[in-house]
Design an enzyme around this catalytic site. Structure first.
Site, PDB file in Angstrom:
ATOM      1  N   ASN A   6     132.945 -23.388 -12.385  1.00  0.00           N
ATOM      2  CA  ASN A   6     133.351 -22.666 -13.591  1.00  0.00           C
ATOM      3  C   ASN A   6     134.098 -23.642 -14.510  1.00  0.00           C
ATOM      4  O   ASN A   6     135.167 -24.133 -14.151  1.00  0.00           O
ATOM      5  CB  ASN A   6     134.259 -21.506 -13.150  1.00  0.00           C
ATOM      6  N   LEU A   7     133.536 -23.906 -15.674  1.00  0.00           N
ATOM      7  CA  LEU A   7     134.172 -24.872 -16.588  1.00  0.00           C
ATOM      8  C   LEU A   7     135.275 -24.239 -17.432  1.00  0.00           C
ATOM      9  O   LEU A   7     135.948 -24.947 -18.192  1.00  0.00           O
ATOM     10  CB  LEU A   7     133.116 -25.525 -17.492  1.00  0.00           C
ATOM     11  N   LYS A   8     135.441 -22.908 -17.309  1.00  0.00           N
ATOM     12  CA  LYS A   8     136.496 -22.190 -18.061  1.00  0.00           C
ATOM     13  C   LYS A   8     136.471 -22.638 -19.522  1.00  0.00           C
ATOM     14  O   LYS A   8     135.395 -22.717 -20.116  1.00  0.00           O
ATOM     15  CB  LYS A   8     137.856 -22.426 -17.389  1.00  0.00           C
ATOM     16  N   HIS A  85     136.609 -12.203 -13.993  1.00  0.00           N
ATOM     17  CA  HIS A  85     137.436 -13.305 -13.519  1.00  0.00           C
ATOM     18  C   HIS A  85     138.906 -12.953 -13.719  1.00  0.00           C
ATOM     19  O   HIS A  85     139.260 -12.187 -14.613  1.00  0.00           O
ATOM     20  CB  HIS A  85     137.081 -14.600 -14.265  1.00  0.00           C
ATOM     21  N   GLU A 133     139.680 -14.609  -5.232  1.00  0.00           N
ATOM     22  CA  GLU A 133     140.448 -15.728  -5.788  1.00  0.00           C
ATOM     23  C   GLU A 133     141.896 -15.276  -6.006  1.00  0.00           C
ATOM     24  O   GLU A 133     142.183 -14.601  -6.990  1.00  0.00           O
ATOM     25  CB  GLU A 133     139.869 -16.176  -7.134  1.00  0.00           C
ATOM     26  N   ILE A 138     145.082 -20.303  -8.063  1.00  0.00           N
ATOM     27  CA  ILE A 138     144.101 -20.830  -9.026  1.00  0.00           C
ATOM     28  C   ILE A 138     144.705 -21.994  -9.805  1.00  0.00           C
ATOM     29  O   ILE A 138     145.822 -21.908 -10.317  1.00  0.00           O
ATOM     30  CB  ILE A 138     143.626 -19.714  -9.987  1.00  0.00           C
ATOM     31  N   ALA A 194     136.874 -24.768 -10.196  1.00  0.00           N
ATOM     32  CA  ALA A 194     136.932 -25.188 -11.588  1.00  0.00           C
ATOM     33  C   ALA A 194     137.591 -26.554 -11.718  1.00  0.00           C
ATOM     34  O   ALA A 194     136.925 -27.574 -11.898  1.00  0.00           O
ATOM     35  CB  ALA A 194     137.682 -24.146 -12.413  1.00  0.00           C
ATOM     36  N   SER A 195     138.930 -26.599 -11.592  1.00  0.00           N
ATOM     37  CA  SER A 195     139.657 -27.819 -11.946  1.00  0.00           C
ATOM     38  C   SER A 195     139.251 -29.024 -11.106  1.00  0.00           C
ATOM     39  O   SER A 195     139.267 -30.153 -11.607  1.00  0.00           O
ATOM     40  CB  SER A 195     141.169 -27.582 -11.853  1.00  0.00           C
TER      41      SER A 195
HETATM   42  O1  LIG Z   1     139.362 -19.779 -11.062  1.00  0.00           O
HETATM   43  C1  LIG Z   1     138.696 -20.521 -10.364  1.00  0.00           C
HETATM   44  C2  LIG Z   1     137.227 -20.551 -10.418  1.00  0.00           C
HETATM   45  O2  LIG Z   1     136.725 -19.484 -11.117  1.00  0.00           O
HETATM   46  C3  LIG Z   1     139.346 -21.473  -9.449  1.00  0.00           C
HETATM   47  O3  LIG Z   1     139.919 -22.457 -10.222  1.00  0.00           O
HETATM   48  P1  LIG Z   1     140.439 -23.783  -9.507  1.00  0.00           P
HETATM   49  O4  LIG Z   1     139.282 -24.361  -8.761  1.00  0.00           O
HETATM   50  O5  LIG Z   1     140.870 -24.636 -10.670  1.00  0.00           O
HETATM   51  O6  LIG Z   1     141.561 -23.367  -8.636  1.00  0.00           O
END
Ligand SMILES: O=C(CO)COP(=O)(O)O
Length: 214
Positions: A6-8, A85, A133, A138, A194-195
């Protein structure tokens, strides 16, 4: 194991991540998808990587200014979509509507939730998968699979009690192959992260590390 990146709204280059994800998926045989901003879905899908939207609204075609239409992201090349999300919370009725809208458009669905109780509730709405999650993990350095393994085990059980066909993914703080391995041992069949990739200096190396034990 499915790896969904997920690139947010991170300021990364979506095409660099998409190209790396496509190559690592081809080389490793691991299923990897990228979920960019809606405006980038077509460009990302054109790289050949499996592409997901980050959100779709419950509405269909019509007078819905500002909505993210499931049909539009599907037409742009998305194969699936996240729904609900933690950073895009929806009411239960809207989650239901978005799951239905996505299904009408032919999109695979993954509904996110904060905890096992919510996982049970959203599994009842008939998505293809759910993802647990914990919000407090997160974006951090501690993987959910080691910091809170019970939440993953309990989410797997909660979903199975409602509908055994719904797959369970987990996410939050996952950044290495060891984290992915640990999540698999707890019963998760996919990883949402994501990160660990979007903020990595070398996204390709981060992806290679993630799939290494698979
Ligand atoms: O929210 C997330 C994926 O949708 C998780 O984020 P991280 O991998 O940055 O903790």
């Amino acid at each position: 194991m499915f790896i969904l990146v997920n690139l947010k709204a991170y300021p990364c280059d979506p095409l660099e991540v998409a190209t790396a994800a496509h190559e690592v998926a081809e080389e490793s045989g691991v299923r990897i998808a990228v979920a960019p901003q809606a405006a980038d879905v077509r460009r990302v899908a054109d790289t050949g990587v499996e592409t997901w939207a980050q959100h779709v609204d419950p509405n269909g075609y019509g007078s819905h200014t500002g909505s993210t239409l499931a049909e539009a992201v599907a037409e742009a090349g998305a194969d699936g979509t996240l729904i609900n999300h933690s950073e895009k919370r929806l009411k239960l009725a809207d989650i239901d509507g978005s799951v239905q809208a996505a299904a009408r458009a032919g999109l695979e669905t993954c509904v996110c939730a904060n905890n096992p109780a919510q996982i049970g509730a959203v599994a009842a709405l008939g998505p293809d998968s759910v993802a647990v999650e914990p919000p407090e993990l997160i974006g951090g350095d501690d993987s959910v699979a080691t910091a809170d393994p019970d939440i993953v085990r309990d989410a797997v059980e909660a979903a199975a009690n409602v509908d055994e066909s719904v797959e369970v993914f987990c996410g939050a703080g996952i950044s290495s192959g060891d984290d992915v391995d640990a999540a698999g041992d707890l019963g998760a069949t996919g990883i949402l992260l994501a990160s660990g990739v979007a903020k990595a200096d070398d996204p390709r190396a981060a992806l290679e590390d993630l799939v290494e034990p698979l």
